[in-house]
Design an enzyme around this catalytic site. Structure first.
Site, PDB file in Angstrom:
ATOM      1  N   GLN A  38      -3.256   3.499  -3.116  1.00 46.95           N
ATOM      2  CA  GLN A  38      -2.336   2.843  -4.040  1.00 46.95           C
ATOM      3  C   GLN A  38      -2.096   1.420  -3.533  1.00 46.95           C
ATOM      4  OE1 GLN A  38      -0.376   4.367  -7.038  1.00 46.95           O
ATOM      5  NE2 GLN A  38      -2.542   4.837  -6.832  1.00 46.95           N
ATOM      6  N   LEU A  67       0.863  -1.192   0.000  1.00 40.62           N
ATOM      7  CA  LEU A  67       0.000   0.000   0.000  1.00 40.62           C
ATOM      8  C   LEU A  67       0.890   1.230   0.000  1.00 40.62           C
ATOM      9  CD1 LEU A  67      -2.928   0.859   2.407  1.00 40.62           C
ATOM     10  CD2 LEU A  67      -0.779   2.120   2.616  1.00 40.62           C
ATOM     11  N   ASP A 125       0.107   5.712  -1.224  1.00 43.94           N
ATOM     12  CA  ASP A 125      -0.736   6.894  -0.989  1.00 43.94           C
ATOM     13  C   ASP A 125      -2.236   6.617  -0.789  1.00 43.94           C
ATOM     14  OD1 ASP A 125       1.665   7.530  -2.182  1.00 43.94           O
ATOM     15  OD2 ASP A 125       0.810   8.762  -3.761  1.00 43.94           O
ATOM     16  N   GLU A 140       4.998  16.258  -5.835  1.00 42.33           N
ATOM     17  CA  GLU A 140       4.000  15.198  -5.961  1.00 42.33           C
ATOM     18  C   GLU A 140       2.786  15.533  -5.090  1.00 42.33           C
ATOM     19  OE1 GLU A 140       6.190  11.070  -6.863  1.00 42.33           O
ATOM     20  OE2 GLU A 140       6.276  11.587  -4.753  1.00 42.33           O
TER      21      GLU A 140
HETATM   22  C1  FRU Z   1       3.701   9.340  -4.215  1.00 44.81           C
HETATM   23  C2  FRU Z   1       3.600   8.756  -5.614  1.00 44.81           C
HETATM   24  C3  FRU Z   1       2.651   9.562  -6.481  1.00 44.81           C
HETATM   25  C4  FRU Z   1       2.209   8.560  -7.497  1.00 44.81           C
HETATM   26  C5  FRU Z   1       2.103   7.302  -6.664  1.00 44.81           C
HETATM   27  C6  FRU Z   1       2.415   6.017  -7.391  1.00 44.81           C
HETATM   28  O1  FRU Z   1       4.074   8.398  -3.261  1.00 44.81           O
HETATM   29  O2  FRU Z   1       4.870   8.650  -6.218  1.00 44.81           O
HETATM   30  O3  FRU Z   1       3.249  10.713  -7.059  1.00 44.81           O
HETATM   31  O4  FRU Z   1       0.996   8.894  -8.090  1.00 44.81           O
HETATM   32  O5  FRU Z   1       3.008   7.459  -5.587  1.00 44.81           O
HETATM   33  O6  FRU Z   1       2.172   4.919  -6.565  1.00 44.81           O
END
Ligand code: FRU
Length: 475
Positions: A37, A19, A21, A210
């Site tokens: 994620q 896991l 974000d 990000e």
């Molecule tokens: C931040 C990131 C985001 C991207 C995601 C990919 O941790 O790098 O920028 O969308 O994780 O998992």
């Protein structure tokens, strides 16, 4: 060793896999949705990320629905990356509220590329849903050709909001001079988008920003973002990637022409070891809640020792409030108190062993310096100037309970209250009403939690905590 003691009961974590974000945070028709994620096949190499999904009616008991956004189209072949949710009042077929999810489709073309200036595609994708559960078809709404010409291929993590004039989107980006920035997009309907400029800092501040977020508290707009390339800065602890916020000048918004980000006012969200990529949302009671990833990219410490088949968790939902000096205070959502079980006495000074591995510890009326030590290895201390979180003795060794974590600290002028949430292998520390926050993972080996207190406080209470994510197989 039995590693089940490292599982969390109220910090969201997947049953297996990886896991990172939090994504698509919202409350729709009463139900809280936390997407994230997710690579269920981790630790299998190169498992692309999609979105996992948790729901809850009360922020206390959660259900995991597995991977619900799969990286299954040509526009997200290398991952369905981070994004946000927008609740659309009255837009569903039944007249109720509907949901829109916006996220980044990441594609790395096969070949010999640097994947910064060449070889990578970043599409922004929209999914609509009437109930947050049945997700509609995917629509690509922006592609690389739609971004300003001074951008590299790194453009991602849309955050979308609406105002009187229509829709706005911010995207995190890296420009061709390797400076992080925010792209601003606008739209009349949230589907057809055009570029509306860039929001930058006058001075360079990292090479990529990000996970941008726009947080409005008491009418004041804040930009939250994660600058990468910060390892040289004195407060960065040598970590490449940081996570914090900047208040925008009073009365301005990111969408105001000429808006710029004063990074001298950058404040880190969390001074601990494990915090990154937070996202906020406003719930149906009007509170602004923040949830972060309790992990960091490319850490110099371990988050899955002993061959764990799952990695990472999210922070608890934190209620945000803006303090008079502009700091944003963060405190655990009060709903978590419903997981409190038996109250356990705490002696000050003294050592108590609490049953189990989950606890909510609350100290009030603290006077002078304080030391709270968990399992004899993780020390949370205030010395009159700083709050620190230190793995002491063997605990700071790579094979110790800190799994390579050593010491973090944050300046703090006074300390009268402290709240510590201990949950399997997650610890969150909220000091002085949430003015300073520190999060860390740890991998304790004892069956029960020992709490040693050294210092002076008017009240010291602790509760063992229940499980908000019971394993369906065990229920
Ligand atoms: C931040 C990131 C985001 C991207 C995601 C990919 O941790 O790098 O920028 O969308 O994780 O998992």
């Amino acid at each position: 060793m039995d590693c089940s003691r490292w599982k969390m009961g109220f910090h969201l974590m997947p049953p297996t896999g990886w896991l990172n974000d939090p994504n698509g945070l919202c409350q729709l028709r009463g139900t809280y949705h936390v997407f994230h994620q997710y690579s269920p096949a981790w630790p299998a190499p190169d498992a692309p990320r999609g979105w996992g999904h948790f729901t809850s009616r009360d922020l206390v008991t959660w259900e995991h629905h597995g991977m619900v956004v799969q990286p299954d189209t040509a526009d997200e072949a290398s991952g369905s990356y981070s994004g946000c949710a927008v609740v659309m009042p009255g837009a569903a077929a039944d007249g109720g509220d509907a949901l829109r999810l916006y996220y980044t489709g990441n594609v790395k073309e096969p070949g010999d590329f640097d994947y910064i200036r060449t070889g990578r595609r970043a599409a922004q994708i929209l999914i609509e849903s009437d109930d947050g559960m049945a997700l509609g078809p995917k629509r690509v709404i922006l592609r690389n050709a739609d971004y300003p010409a001074d951008c590299t291929c790194h453009v991602r993590d849309p955050k979308v909001w609406r105002d009187g004039d229509g829709w706005w989107m911010i995207l995190g980006a890296r420009d061709v001079e390797d400076r992080g920035l925010i792209l601003l997009m606008r739209s009349k309907d949230g589907v057809l988008w055009t570029s509306a400029g860039e929001v930058r800092s006058p001075e360079p501040f990292g090479y990529m920003w990000e996970c941008p977020d726009r947080i409005v508290l008491d009418g004041r707009v804040h930009l939250s973002f994660c600058p990468q390339g910060m390892e040289g800065l004195p407060w960065s602890n040598g970590m490449r990637d940081q996570s914090g916020y900047v208040p925008m000048p009073d009365g301005t918004d990111l969408s105001v022409p000429g808006a710029s980000v004063d990074v001298r006012a950058f404040r880190r969200w969390d001074a601990g070891f494990d915090f990154y990529a937070p996202q906020s949302f406003t719930d149906e009671t009007g509170r602004t809640l923040l949830i972060g990833w309790m992990g960091v990219p490319e850490p110099p410490f371990d988050s899955a020792p002993c061959g764990l088949t799952w990695c990472h968790c999210l922070t608890v939902p934190r209620v945000l409030t803006r303090l008079a000096d502009g700091t944003i205070a963060q405190l655990p959502a009060p709903e978590l108190e419903r997981l409190r079980e038996a109250e356990e006495p705490l002696a000050v000074p003294g050592t108590m062993v609490l049953p189990g591995r989950r606890a909510d510890i609350e100290l009030a009326g603290i006077e002078g310096p304080l030391r709270l030590t968990l399992d004899g290895g993780l020390q949370i201390a205030f010395d009159g100037r700083e709050l620190s979180c230190t793995f002491i003795g063997d605990a700071c060794r790579p094979d110790g309970i800190g799994a390579g974590r050593t010491r973090r600290l944050v300046p703090l002028e006074s300390l009268s209250s402290l709240r510590v949430l201990v949950d399997g292998s997650a610890v969150e520390v909220f000091a002085e009403g949430g003015r300073a926050v520190m999060s860390t993972r740890w991998f304790p080996v004892a069956d029960a939690l020992s709490v040693s207190l050294d210092g002076c406080c008017a009240s010291a209470r602790a509760w063992s905590m229940g499980d908000g994510m019971p394993d369906p197989a065990e229920a």
